[in-house]
Design a protein around this motif. Sequence first.
Motif, PDB file in Angstrom:
ATOM      1  N   ARG A  18     105.053  25.077   3.764  1.00  0.00           N
ATOM      2  CA  ARG A  18     104.316  23.853   4.104  1.00  0.00           C
ATOM      3  C   ARG A  18     105.074  23.086   5.186  1.00  0.00           C
ATOM      4  NH1 ARG A  18     105.173  19.400   0.066  1.00  0.00           N
ATOM      5  NH2 ARG A  18     107.021  19.964  -1.112  1.00  0.00           N
ATOM      6  N   LEU A  47      89.313  26.071  -3.359  1.00  0.00           N
ATOM      7  CA  LEU A  47      90.168  25.614  -4.468  1.00  0.00           C
ATOM      8  C   LEU A  47      90.141  24.084  -4.556  1.00  0.00           C
ATOM      9  CD1 LEU A  47      93.803  26.970  -5.090  1.00  0.00           C
ATOM     10  CD2 LEU A  47      93.178  24.606  -5.500  1.00  0.00           C
ATOM     11  N   LYS A  69      97.376  14.838  -0.710  1.00  0.00           N
ATOM     12  CA  LYS A  69      97.325  16.155  -1.370  1.00  0.00           C
ATOM     13  C   LYS A  69      98.641  16.471  -2.085  1.00  0.00           C
ATOM     14  CE  LYS A  69      98.639  18.924   2.689  1.00  0.00           C
ATOM     15  NZ  LYS A  69      98.216  19.935   3.649  1.00  0.00           N
ATOM     16  N   ARG A  84      93.364  32.573 -10.330  1.00  0.00           N
ATOM     17  CA  ARG A  84      93.808  33.797  -9.646  1.00  0.00           C
ATOM     18  C   ARG A  84      94.247  34.868 -10.641  1.00  0.00           C
ATOM     19  NH1 ARG A  84      95.972  30.202  -4.858  1.00  0.00           N
ATOM     20  NH2 ARG A  84      95.416  31.483  -3.078  1.00  0.00           N
ATOM     21  N   GLU A 155     104.803  28.883  -2.514  1.00  0.00           N
ATOM     22  CA  GLU A 155     105.582  28.727  -1.271  1.00  0.00           C
ATOM     23  C   GLU A 155     106.449  29.954  -0.970  1.00  0.00           C
ATOM     24  OE1 GLU A 155     105.778  26.012   1.120  1.00  0.00           O
ATOM     25  OE2 GLU A 155     103.864  25.779   0.113  1.00  0.00           O
TER      26      GLU A 155
HETATM   27  C1  LIG Z   1      96.950  24.350  -4.282  1.00  0.00           C
HETATM   28  C2  LIG Z   1      97.211  24.900  -2.899  1.00  0.00           C
HETATM   29  O1  LIG Z   1      96.101  25.641  -2.436  1.00  0.00           O
HETATM   30  C3  LIG Z   1      97.434  23.713  -1.941  1.00  0.00           C
HETATM   31  C4  LIG Z   1      97.499  24.135  -0.496  1.00  0.00           C
HETATM   32  O2  LIG Z   1      97.265  23.095   0.348  1.00  0.00           O
HETATM   33  P1  LIG Z   1      97.386  23.301   1.920  1.00  0.00           P
HETATM   34  O3  LIG Z   1      96.831  24.634   2.297  1.00  0.00           O
HETATM   35  O4  LIG Z   1      96.766  22.103   2.554  1.00  0.00           O
HETATM   36  O5  LIG Z   1      98.937  23.327   2.079  1.00  0.00           O
HETATM   37  P2  LIG Z   1      99.887  23.274   3.359  1.00  0.00           P
HETATM   38  O6  LIG Z   1      99.042  23.518   4.581  1.00  0.00           O
HETATM   39  O7  LIG Z   1     100.920  24.337   3.157  1.00  0.00           O
HETATM   40  O8  LIG Z   1     100.455  21.887   3.347  1.00  0.00           O
HETATM   41  C5  LIG Z   1      98.405  25.818  -2.927  1.00  0.00           C
HETATM   42  C6  LIG Z   1      98.167  27.070  -3.719  1.00  0.00           C
HETATM   43  O9  LIG Z   1      99.138  27.518  -4.359  1.00  0.00           O
HETATM   44  O10 LIG Z   1      97.056  27.628  -3.721  1.00  0.00           O
END
Ligand SMILES: C[C@@](O)(CCOP(=O)(O)OP(=O)(O)O)CC(=O)O
Length: 197
Positions: A18, A47, A69, A84, A155
């Motif tokens: 991220r 999601l 978020k 999943r 991550e």
């Molecule tokens: C719950 C998530 O899907 C949240 C993902 O949010 P983003 O895709 O907005 O994240 P970044 O771009 O890395 O900041 C993560 C997952 O494990 O699916």
Amino acid sequence: MGDQLSEPRLVLVFSGKRKSGKDYVTHLIQERLGPDVCCILRLSGPLKQQYAQEHNLNLDQLLGPGPYKEQYRADMICWGETRRCQDPGFFCRLATRGASQPIWVVSDARRLSDLQWFWSKFPQQTLSVRVQCTEKTREQRGWRFTAGVDDAESECGLDSSVEFDWIITNEADAPSLDEQLQPILTLAKEAARSADL
Ligand SMILES: C[C@@](O)(CCOP(=O)(O)OP(=O)(O)O)CC(=O)O
Ligand SMILES: Nc1ncnc2c1ncn2[C@@H]1O[C@H](COP(=O)(O)OP(=O)(O)O)[C@@H](O)[C@H]1O
């Protein structure tokens, strides 16, 4: 019939930590290719949509890059993981539903199962791209280490298991993004041209 896939010419599956710049880089690609040729698909889109609905949250804010978020990230990860586990392709199928452009840019693969889904559905077309930068740069973009998030599969799931087709270094002192993206853009333009033939 809703899940029927139209066949893309090229599927670029992006991953990265991220604040590495996945959204920034994938937007740049779409800008260079144009929205008629290239769509951005986010596995986190369906999601977040479902999660927001069930928890009565603001979907626009959840989709944006701001701090909103982050308040919900750990819980969204758990919520998504339950889904999943039952069906590893669940969010991939929803995110790709209805995509009609010849070039697909998937902005947020996080687990090997995400990549495996694209490799299995589109073995000829799928290429993987990693976006990387230093922790210092991520911090300048607002990242702070969070236990339960930054040390979790969400991550770290693609940290060492994949040999990426391309690695993009999204740093001020790296070669420009346009320069680094040139081979990808050239391939994408060729693929788009072949779709016109
Ligand atoms: C719950 C998530 O899907 C949240 C993902 O949010 P983003 O895709 O907005 O994240 P970044 O771009 O890395 O900041 C993560 C997952 O494990 O699916
Ligand atoms: N090369 C760049 N130049 C300027 N700003 C950038 C660059 N890369 C990322 N950013 C900014 O850093 C923040 C995090 O980038 P983002 O693409 O949302 O990361 P990720 O999707 O990997 O979490 C955003 O505000 C974005 O605009």
